[in-house]
Scaffold this motif. Structure first.
Motif, PDB file in Angstrom:
ATOM      1  N   ASP A  67       0.855  -1.184   0.000  1.00  0.00           N
ATOM      2  CA  ASP A  67       0.000   0.000   0.000  1.00  0.00           C
ATOM      3  C   ASP A  67       0.895   1.239   0.000  1.00  0.00           C
ATOM      4  O   ASP A  67       1.672   1.455   0.932  1.00  0.00           O
ATOM      5  N   ALA A  68       0.794   2.044  -1.038  1.00  0.00           N
ATOM      6  CA  ALA A  68       1.653   3.223  -1.172  1.00  0.00           C
ATOM      7  C   ALA A  68       1.404   4.244  -0.066  1.00  0.00           C
ATOM      8  O   ALA A  68       2.303   4.996   0.308  1.00  0.00           O
ATOM      9  N   GLU A  69       0.204   4.268   0.485  1.00  0.00           N
ATOM     10  CA  GLU A  69      -0.116   5.220   1.548  1.00  0.00           C
ATOM     11  C   GLU A  69       0.601   4.884   2.851  1.00  0.00           C
ATOM     12  O   GLU A  69       0.819   5.742   3.687  1.00  0.00           O
ATOM     13  N   SER A  70       0.970   3.606   3.036  1.00  0.00           N
ATOM     14  CA  SER A  70       1.596   3.197   4.291  1.00  0.00           C
ATOM     15  C   SER A  70       3.090   3.511   4.332  1.00  0.00           C
ATOM     16  O   SER A  70       3.713   3.412   5.382  1.00  0.00           O
ATOM     17  N   VAL A  72       6.152   5.706   4.714  1.00  0.00           N
ATOM     18  CA  VAL A  72       6.438   6.990   5.345  1.00  0.00           C
ATOM     19  C   VAL A  72       7.792   7.476   4.852  1.00  0.00           C
ATOM     20  O   VAL A  72       8.791   6.771   4.959  1.00  0.00           O
TER      21      VAL A  72
END
Length: 150
Positions: A67-70, A72
């Protein structure tokens, strides 16, 4: 007007230069003739699930969805992680020179020696005193700070 004189040395240098150019062209033609020239598929390298280069394509069943959103990028803010509780360590002052303002404390559990400076003292200490202290990273290693007598 006089014509520029072509000396023997100039003629020899020109001959050598031309000879080098011809040899270079012959080598280039030989490389072209001998090259296998494979196609694009022969030049591709793949990375397997362990990060090693292979010549076979990876198995799609072993593919991991990320998941690219995860992801950081950067350093997390101080509020994002909890500060760990720093437990006081206990030890014994093995050496302390009051005139120079520094000494060493031996940890009672790990028997490691830590540097202590007079600026890190809460109470006055002498050699062989039992103390509690906390550790902080210093220039040359861990330093004992907030040193109190027991």
């Amino acid at each position: 007007m006089a014509r520029a004189q072509e000396t023997f040395n100039k003629k020899e240098k020109e001959k050598k230069r031309l000879k080098k150019r011809e040899e270079k062209m012959k080598k280039k033609e030989a490389r072209k003739a001998n090259s296998k020239g494979g196609d694009f598929e022969d030049m591709i390298a793949y990375v397997d699930e362990n990060g090693h280069l292979t010549d076979t394509p990876p198995d799609p069943s072993k593919k991991v969805k990320v998941d690219a959103e995860s992801i950081v990028i950067g350093i997390p803010k101080k509020e994002d992680y909890e500060e760990e509780e720093v437990a006081d360590k206990t030890g014994k002052v093995s050496y302390f020179d009051t005139s120079k303002g520094f000494g060493f404390i031996i940890d009672s559990v790990s028997q490691e020696k830590y540097f202590v400076h007079v600026s890190g003292l809460i109470d006055e200490v002498l050699e062989n005193d039992k103390v509690t202290f906390e550790l902080e990273k210093g220039l040359k290693g861990m330093n004992a700070v907030r040193v109190k007598k027991i």
